[in-house]
Write an enzyme that holds these catalytic residues in place. Sequence first.
Site, PDB file in Angstrom:
ATOM      1  CE  LYS A   1       5.633 -12.492 -15.039  1.00  0.00           C
ATOM      2  NZ  LYS A   1       7.034 -14.225 -14.587  1.00  0.00           N
TER       3      LYS A   1
ATOM      4  CD  GLU B   1       5.792  -4.178 -14.851  1.00  0.00           C
ATOM      5  OE1 GLU B   1       4.471  -3.400 -15.506  1.00  0.00           O
ATOM      6  OE2 GLU B   1       4.963  -5.454 -14.602  1.00  0.00           O
TER       7      GLU B   1
ATOM      8  CB  SER C   1       5.784 -19.592 -11.493  1.00  0.00           C
ATOM      9  OG  SER C   1       6.895 -20.256 -11.079  1.00  0.00           O
TER      10      SER C   1
HETATM   11  C1  LIG Z   1       7.822 -13.817 -13.667  1.00  0.00           C
HETATM   12  C2  LIG Z   1       7.743 -15.152 -13.138  1.00  0.00           C
HETATM   13  C3  LIG Z   1       8.091 -15.383 -12.039  1.00  0.00           C
HETATM   14  C4  LIG Z   1       8.431 -13.937 -11.226  1.00  0.00           C
HETATM   15  O1  LIG Z   1       7.045 -13.626 -10.231  1.00  0.00           O
HETATM   16  P1  LIG Z   1       6.418 -13.633  -8.619  1.00  0.00           P
HETATM   17  O2  LIG Z   1       5.624 -12.466  -9.900  1.00  0.00           O
HETATM   18  O3  LIG Z   1       6.768 -13.339  -7.804  1.00  0.00           O
HETATM   19  O4  LIG Z   1       5.806 -14.592  -9.606  1.00  0.00           O
HETATM   20  C5  LIG Z   1       8.239 -16.590 -11.579  1.00  0.00           C
HETATM   21  N1  LIG Z   1       8.608 -17.264 -12.531  1.00  0.00           N
HETATM   22  C6  LIG Z   1       8.450 -17.032 -14.110  1.00  0.00           C
HETATM   23  C7  LIG Z   1       7.837 -18.717 -14.495  1.00  0.00           C
HETATM   24  C8  LIG Z   1       8.257 -16.085 -13.999  1.00  0.00           C
HETATM   25  O5  LIG Z   1       8.078 -15.867 -15.341  1.00  0.00           O
END
Ligand SMILES: *Cc1c(COP(=O)(O)O)cnc(C)c1O
Length: 398
Positions: free
Chosen positions: A91, A113, A380
Amino acid sequence: MTNCLPNESGFFGEFGGRFIPPQLEAILEELKQEYKKEINDPEFLAELKYYQKNFVGRPSEFYYAKKLTEKLGGAKIYLKREDMNHTGSHKLNNVMGQALLAKRLGKKRVIAETGAGQHGVATATACALFEMECIIYMGEEDTRRQALNVFRMELLGAKVVPVTSGTRTLKDAVDVALGDLIENYENTYYMLGSAVGPDPYPEIVKYFQSVIGVEAKAQCLEAEGRLPDYLVACVGGGSNAIGLFAPFYDDKEVKMLGVEPAGRGLDTPDHAATLTLGSTGIIHGFKCKVIQDENGEPAPVYSVSAGLDYPGVGPEHCYYQATGRAEYVTATDKEAIDAFLMLSKVEGIIPAIESSHAVAGAIRLAPSLDKDKIIVINLSGRGDKDVAEIADILARTK
Ligand SMILES: *Cc1c(COP(=O)(O)O)cnc(C)c1O
């Protein structure tokens, strides 16, 4: 970088665009022009690079998951370690970029948000650093489920406003944030958290998240002397996935696999598999696949992973799906939890429950491929935030 760009009006094929109240036209156009200017300004890019390296902690590792590879007995698996970033996910890549844009635009007040709170924490972090007023809209339901993240945001100096309309979750928080922007656009910057929303947000968020794919490409070439065969990422709004995918867009031999949350099953109403089961519609000012009811209203969605339960999805993913450039599949709550447990135990890495959906996709894929194939999973985020909930679920299902 190689890329897939939207047309002048922000459309990727039929998806994207701007479906917004007239008051927002000028403000989004100003943002678009500023963005286009800054990404060609060496000073802006140098500042961005400085924070990516020194604050976010980039480049993130490109880690060979040897034990997972051996356990699955197929393709070689690499993890792109976005979980190692400051604040624990991808993020902050987007937030630092947009915060620098806000600074250039002279905006002193930032709104955002948040669903699970990850984007809210990242935004509050950047605002603390740059001394900007920070207001985070969060569904009241989510403030209860994610109380620790609310406290984190407050520690960082942000004001968290619980949203009590609708289902009191992410979709409603976006509605309220857009309303705030209409009212206060003169001094306010809206920090959108995923590759969604009206033009130019999908393009901007993609640009700042593309650092993931740009790095992964160079790292794979260095480690293996060639590009990977598959990229695998989870898809909520789609920002981590597009960040990994986009720089490989023109490398046609590289296949892309997005994994959506199937929740309690695609044959139940409790999922958020937007690309898989949605139909074309408009949500939050842009056209995309939407999970909607018979009146065309966004329907309630569900996933064990709060970061993935959004009823829309980024327009570029809709386009990749429509043109066959990427394939989108799903993983259920159970498959994601099994993947969460497997990666923790086998590799010593506790993944975010969102990222565990990508791991689940790779667990299915890897054994069907030869050992000389290469899969890159976008990890992610880290799973510390999810440990308590997973413990609860495991205790209940014992
Ligand atoms: C917010 C989040 C996501 C989902 O958001 P995308 O915009 O689809 O990437 C995925 N993995 C993590 C760790 C997140 O915090």
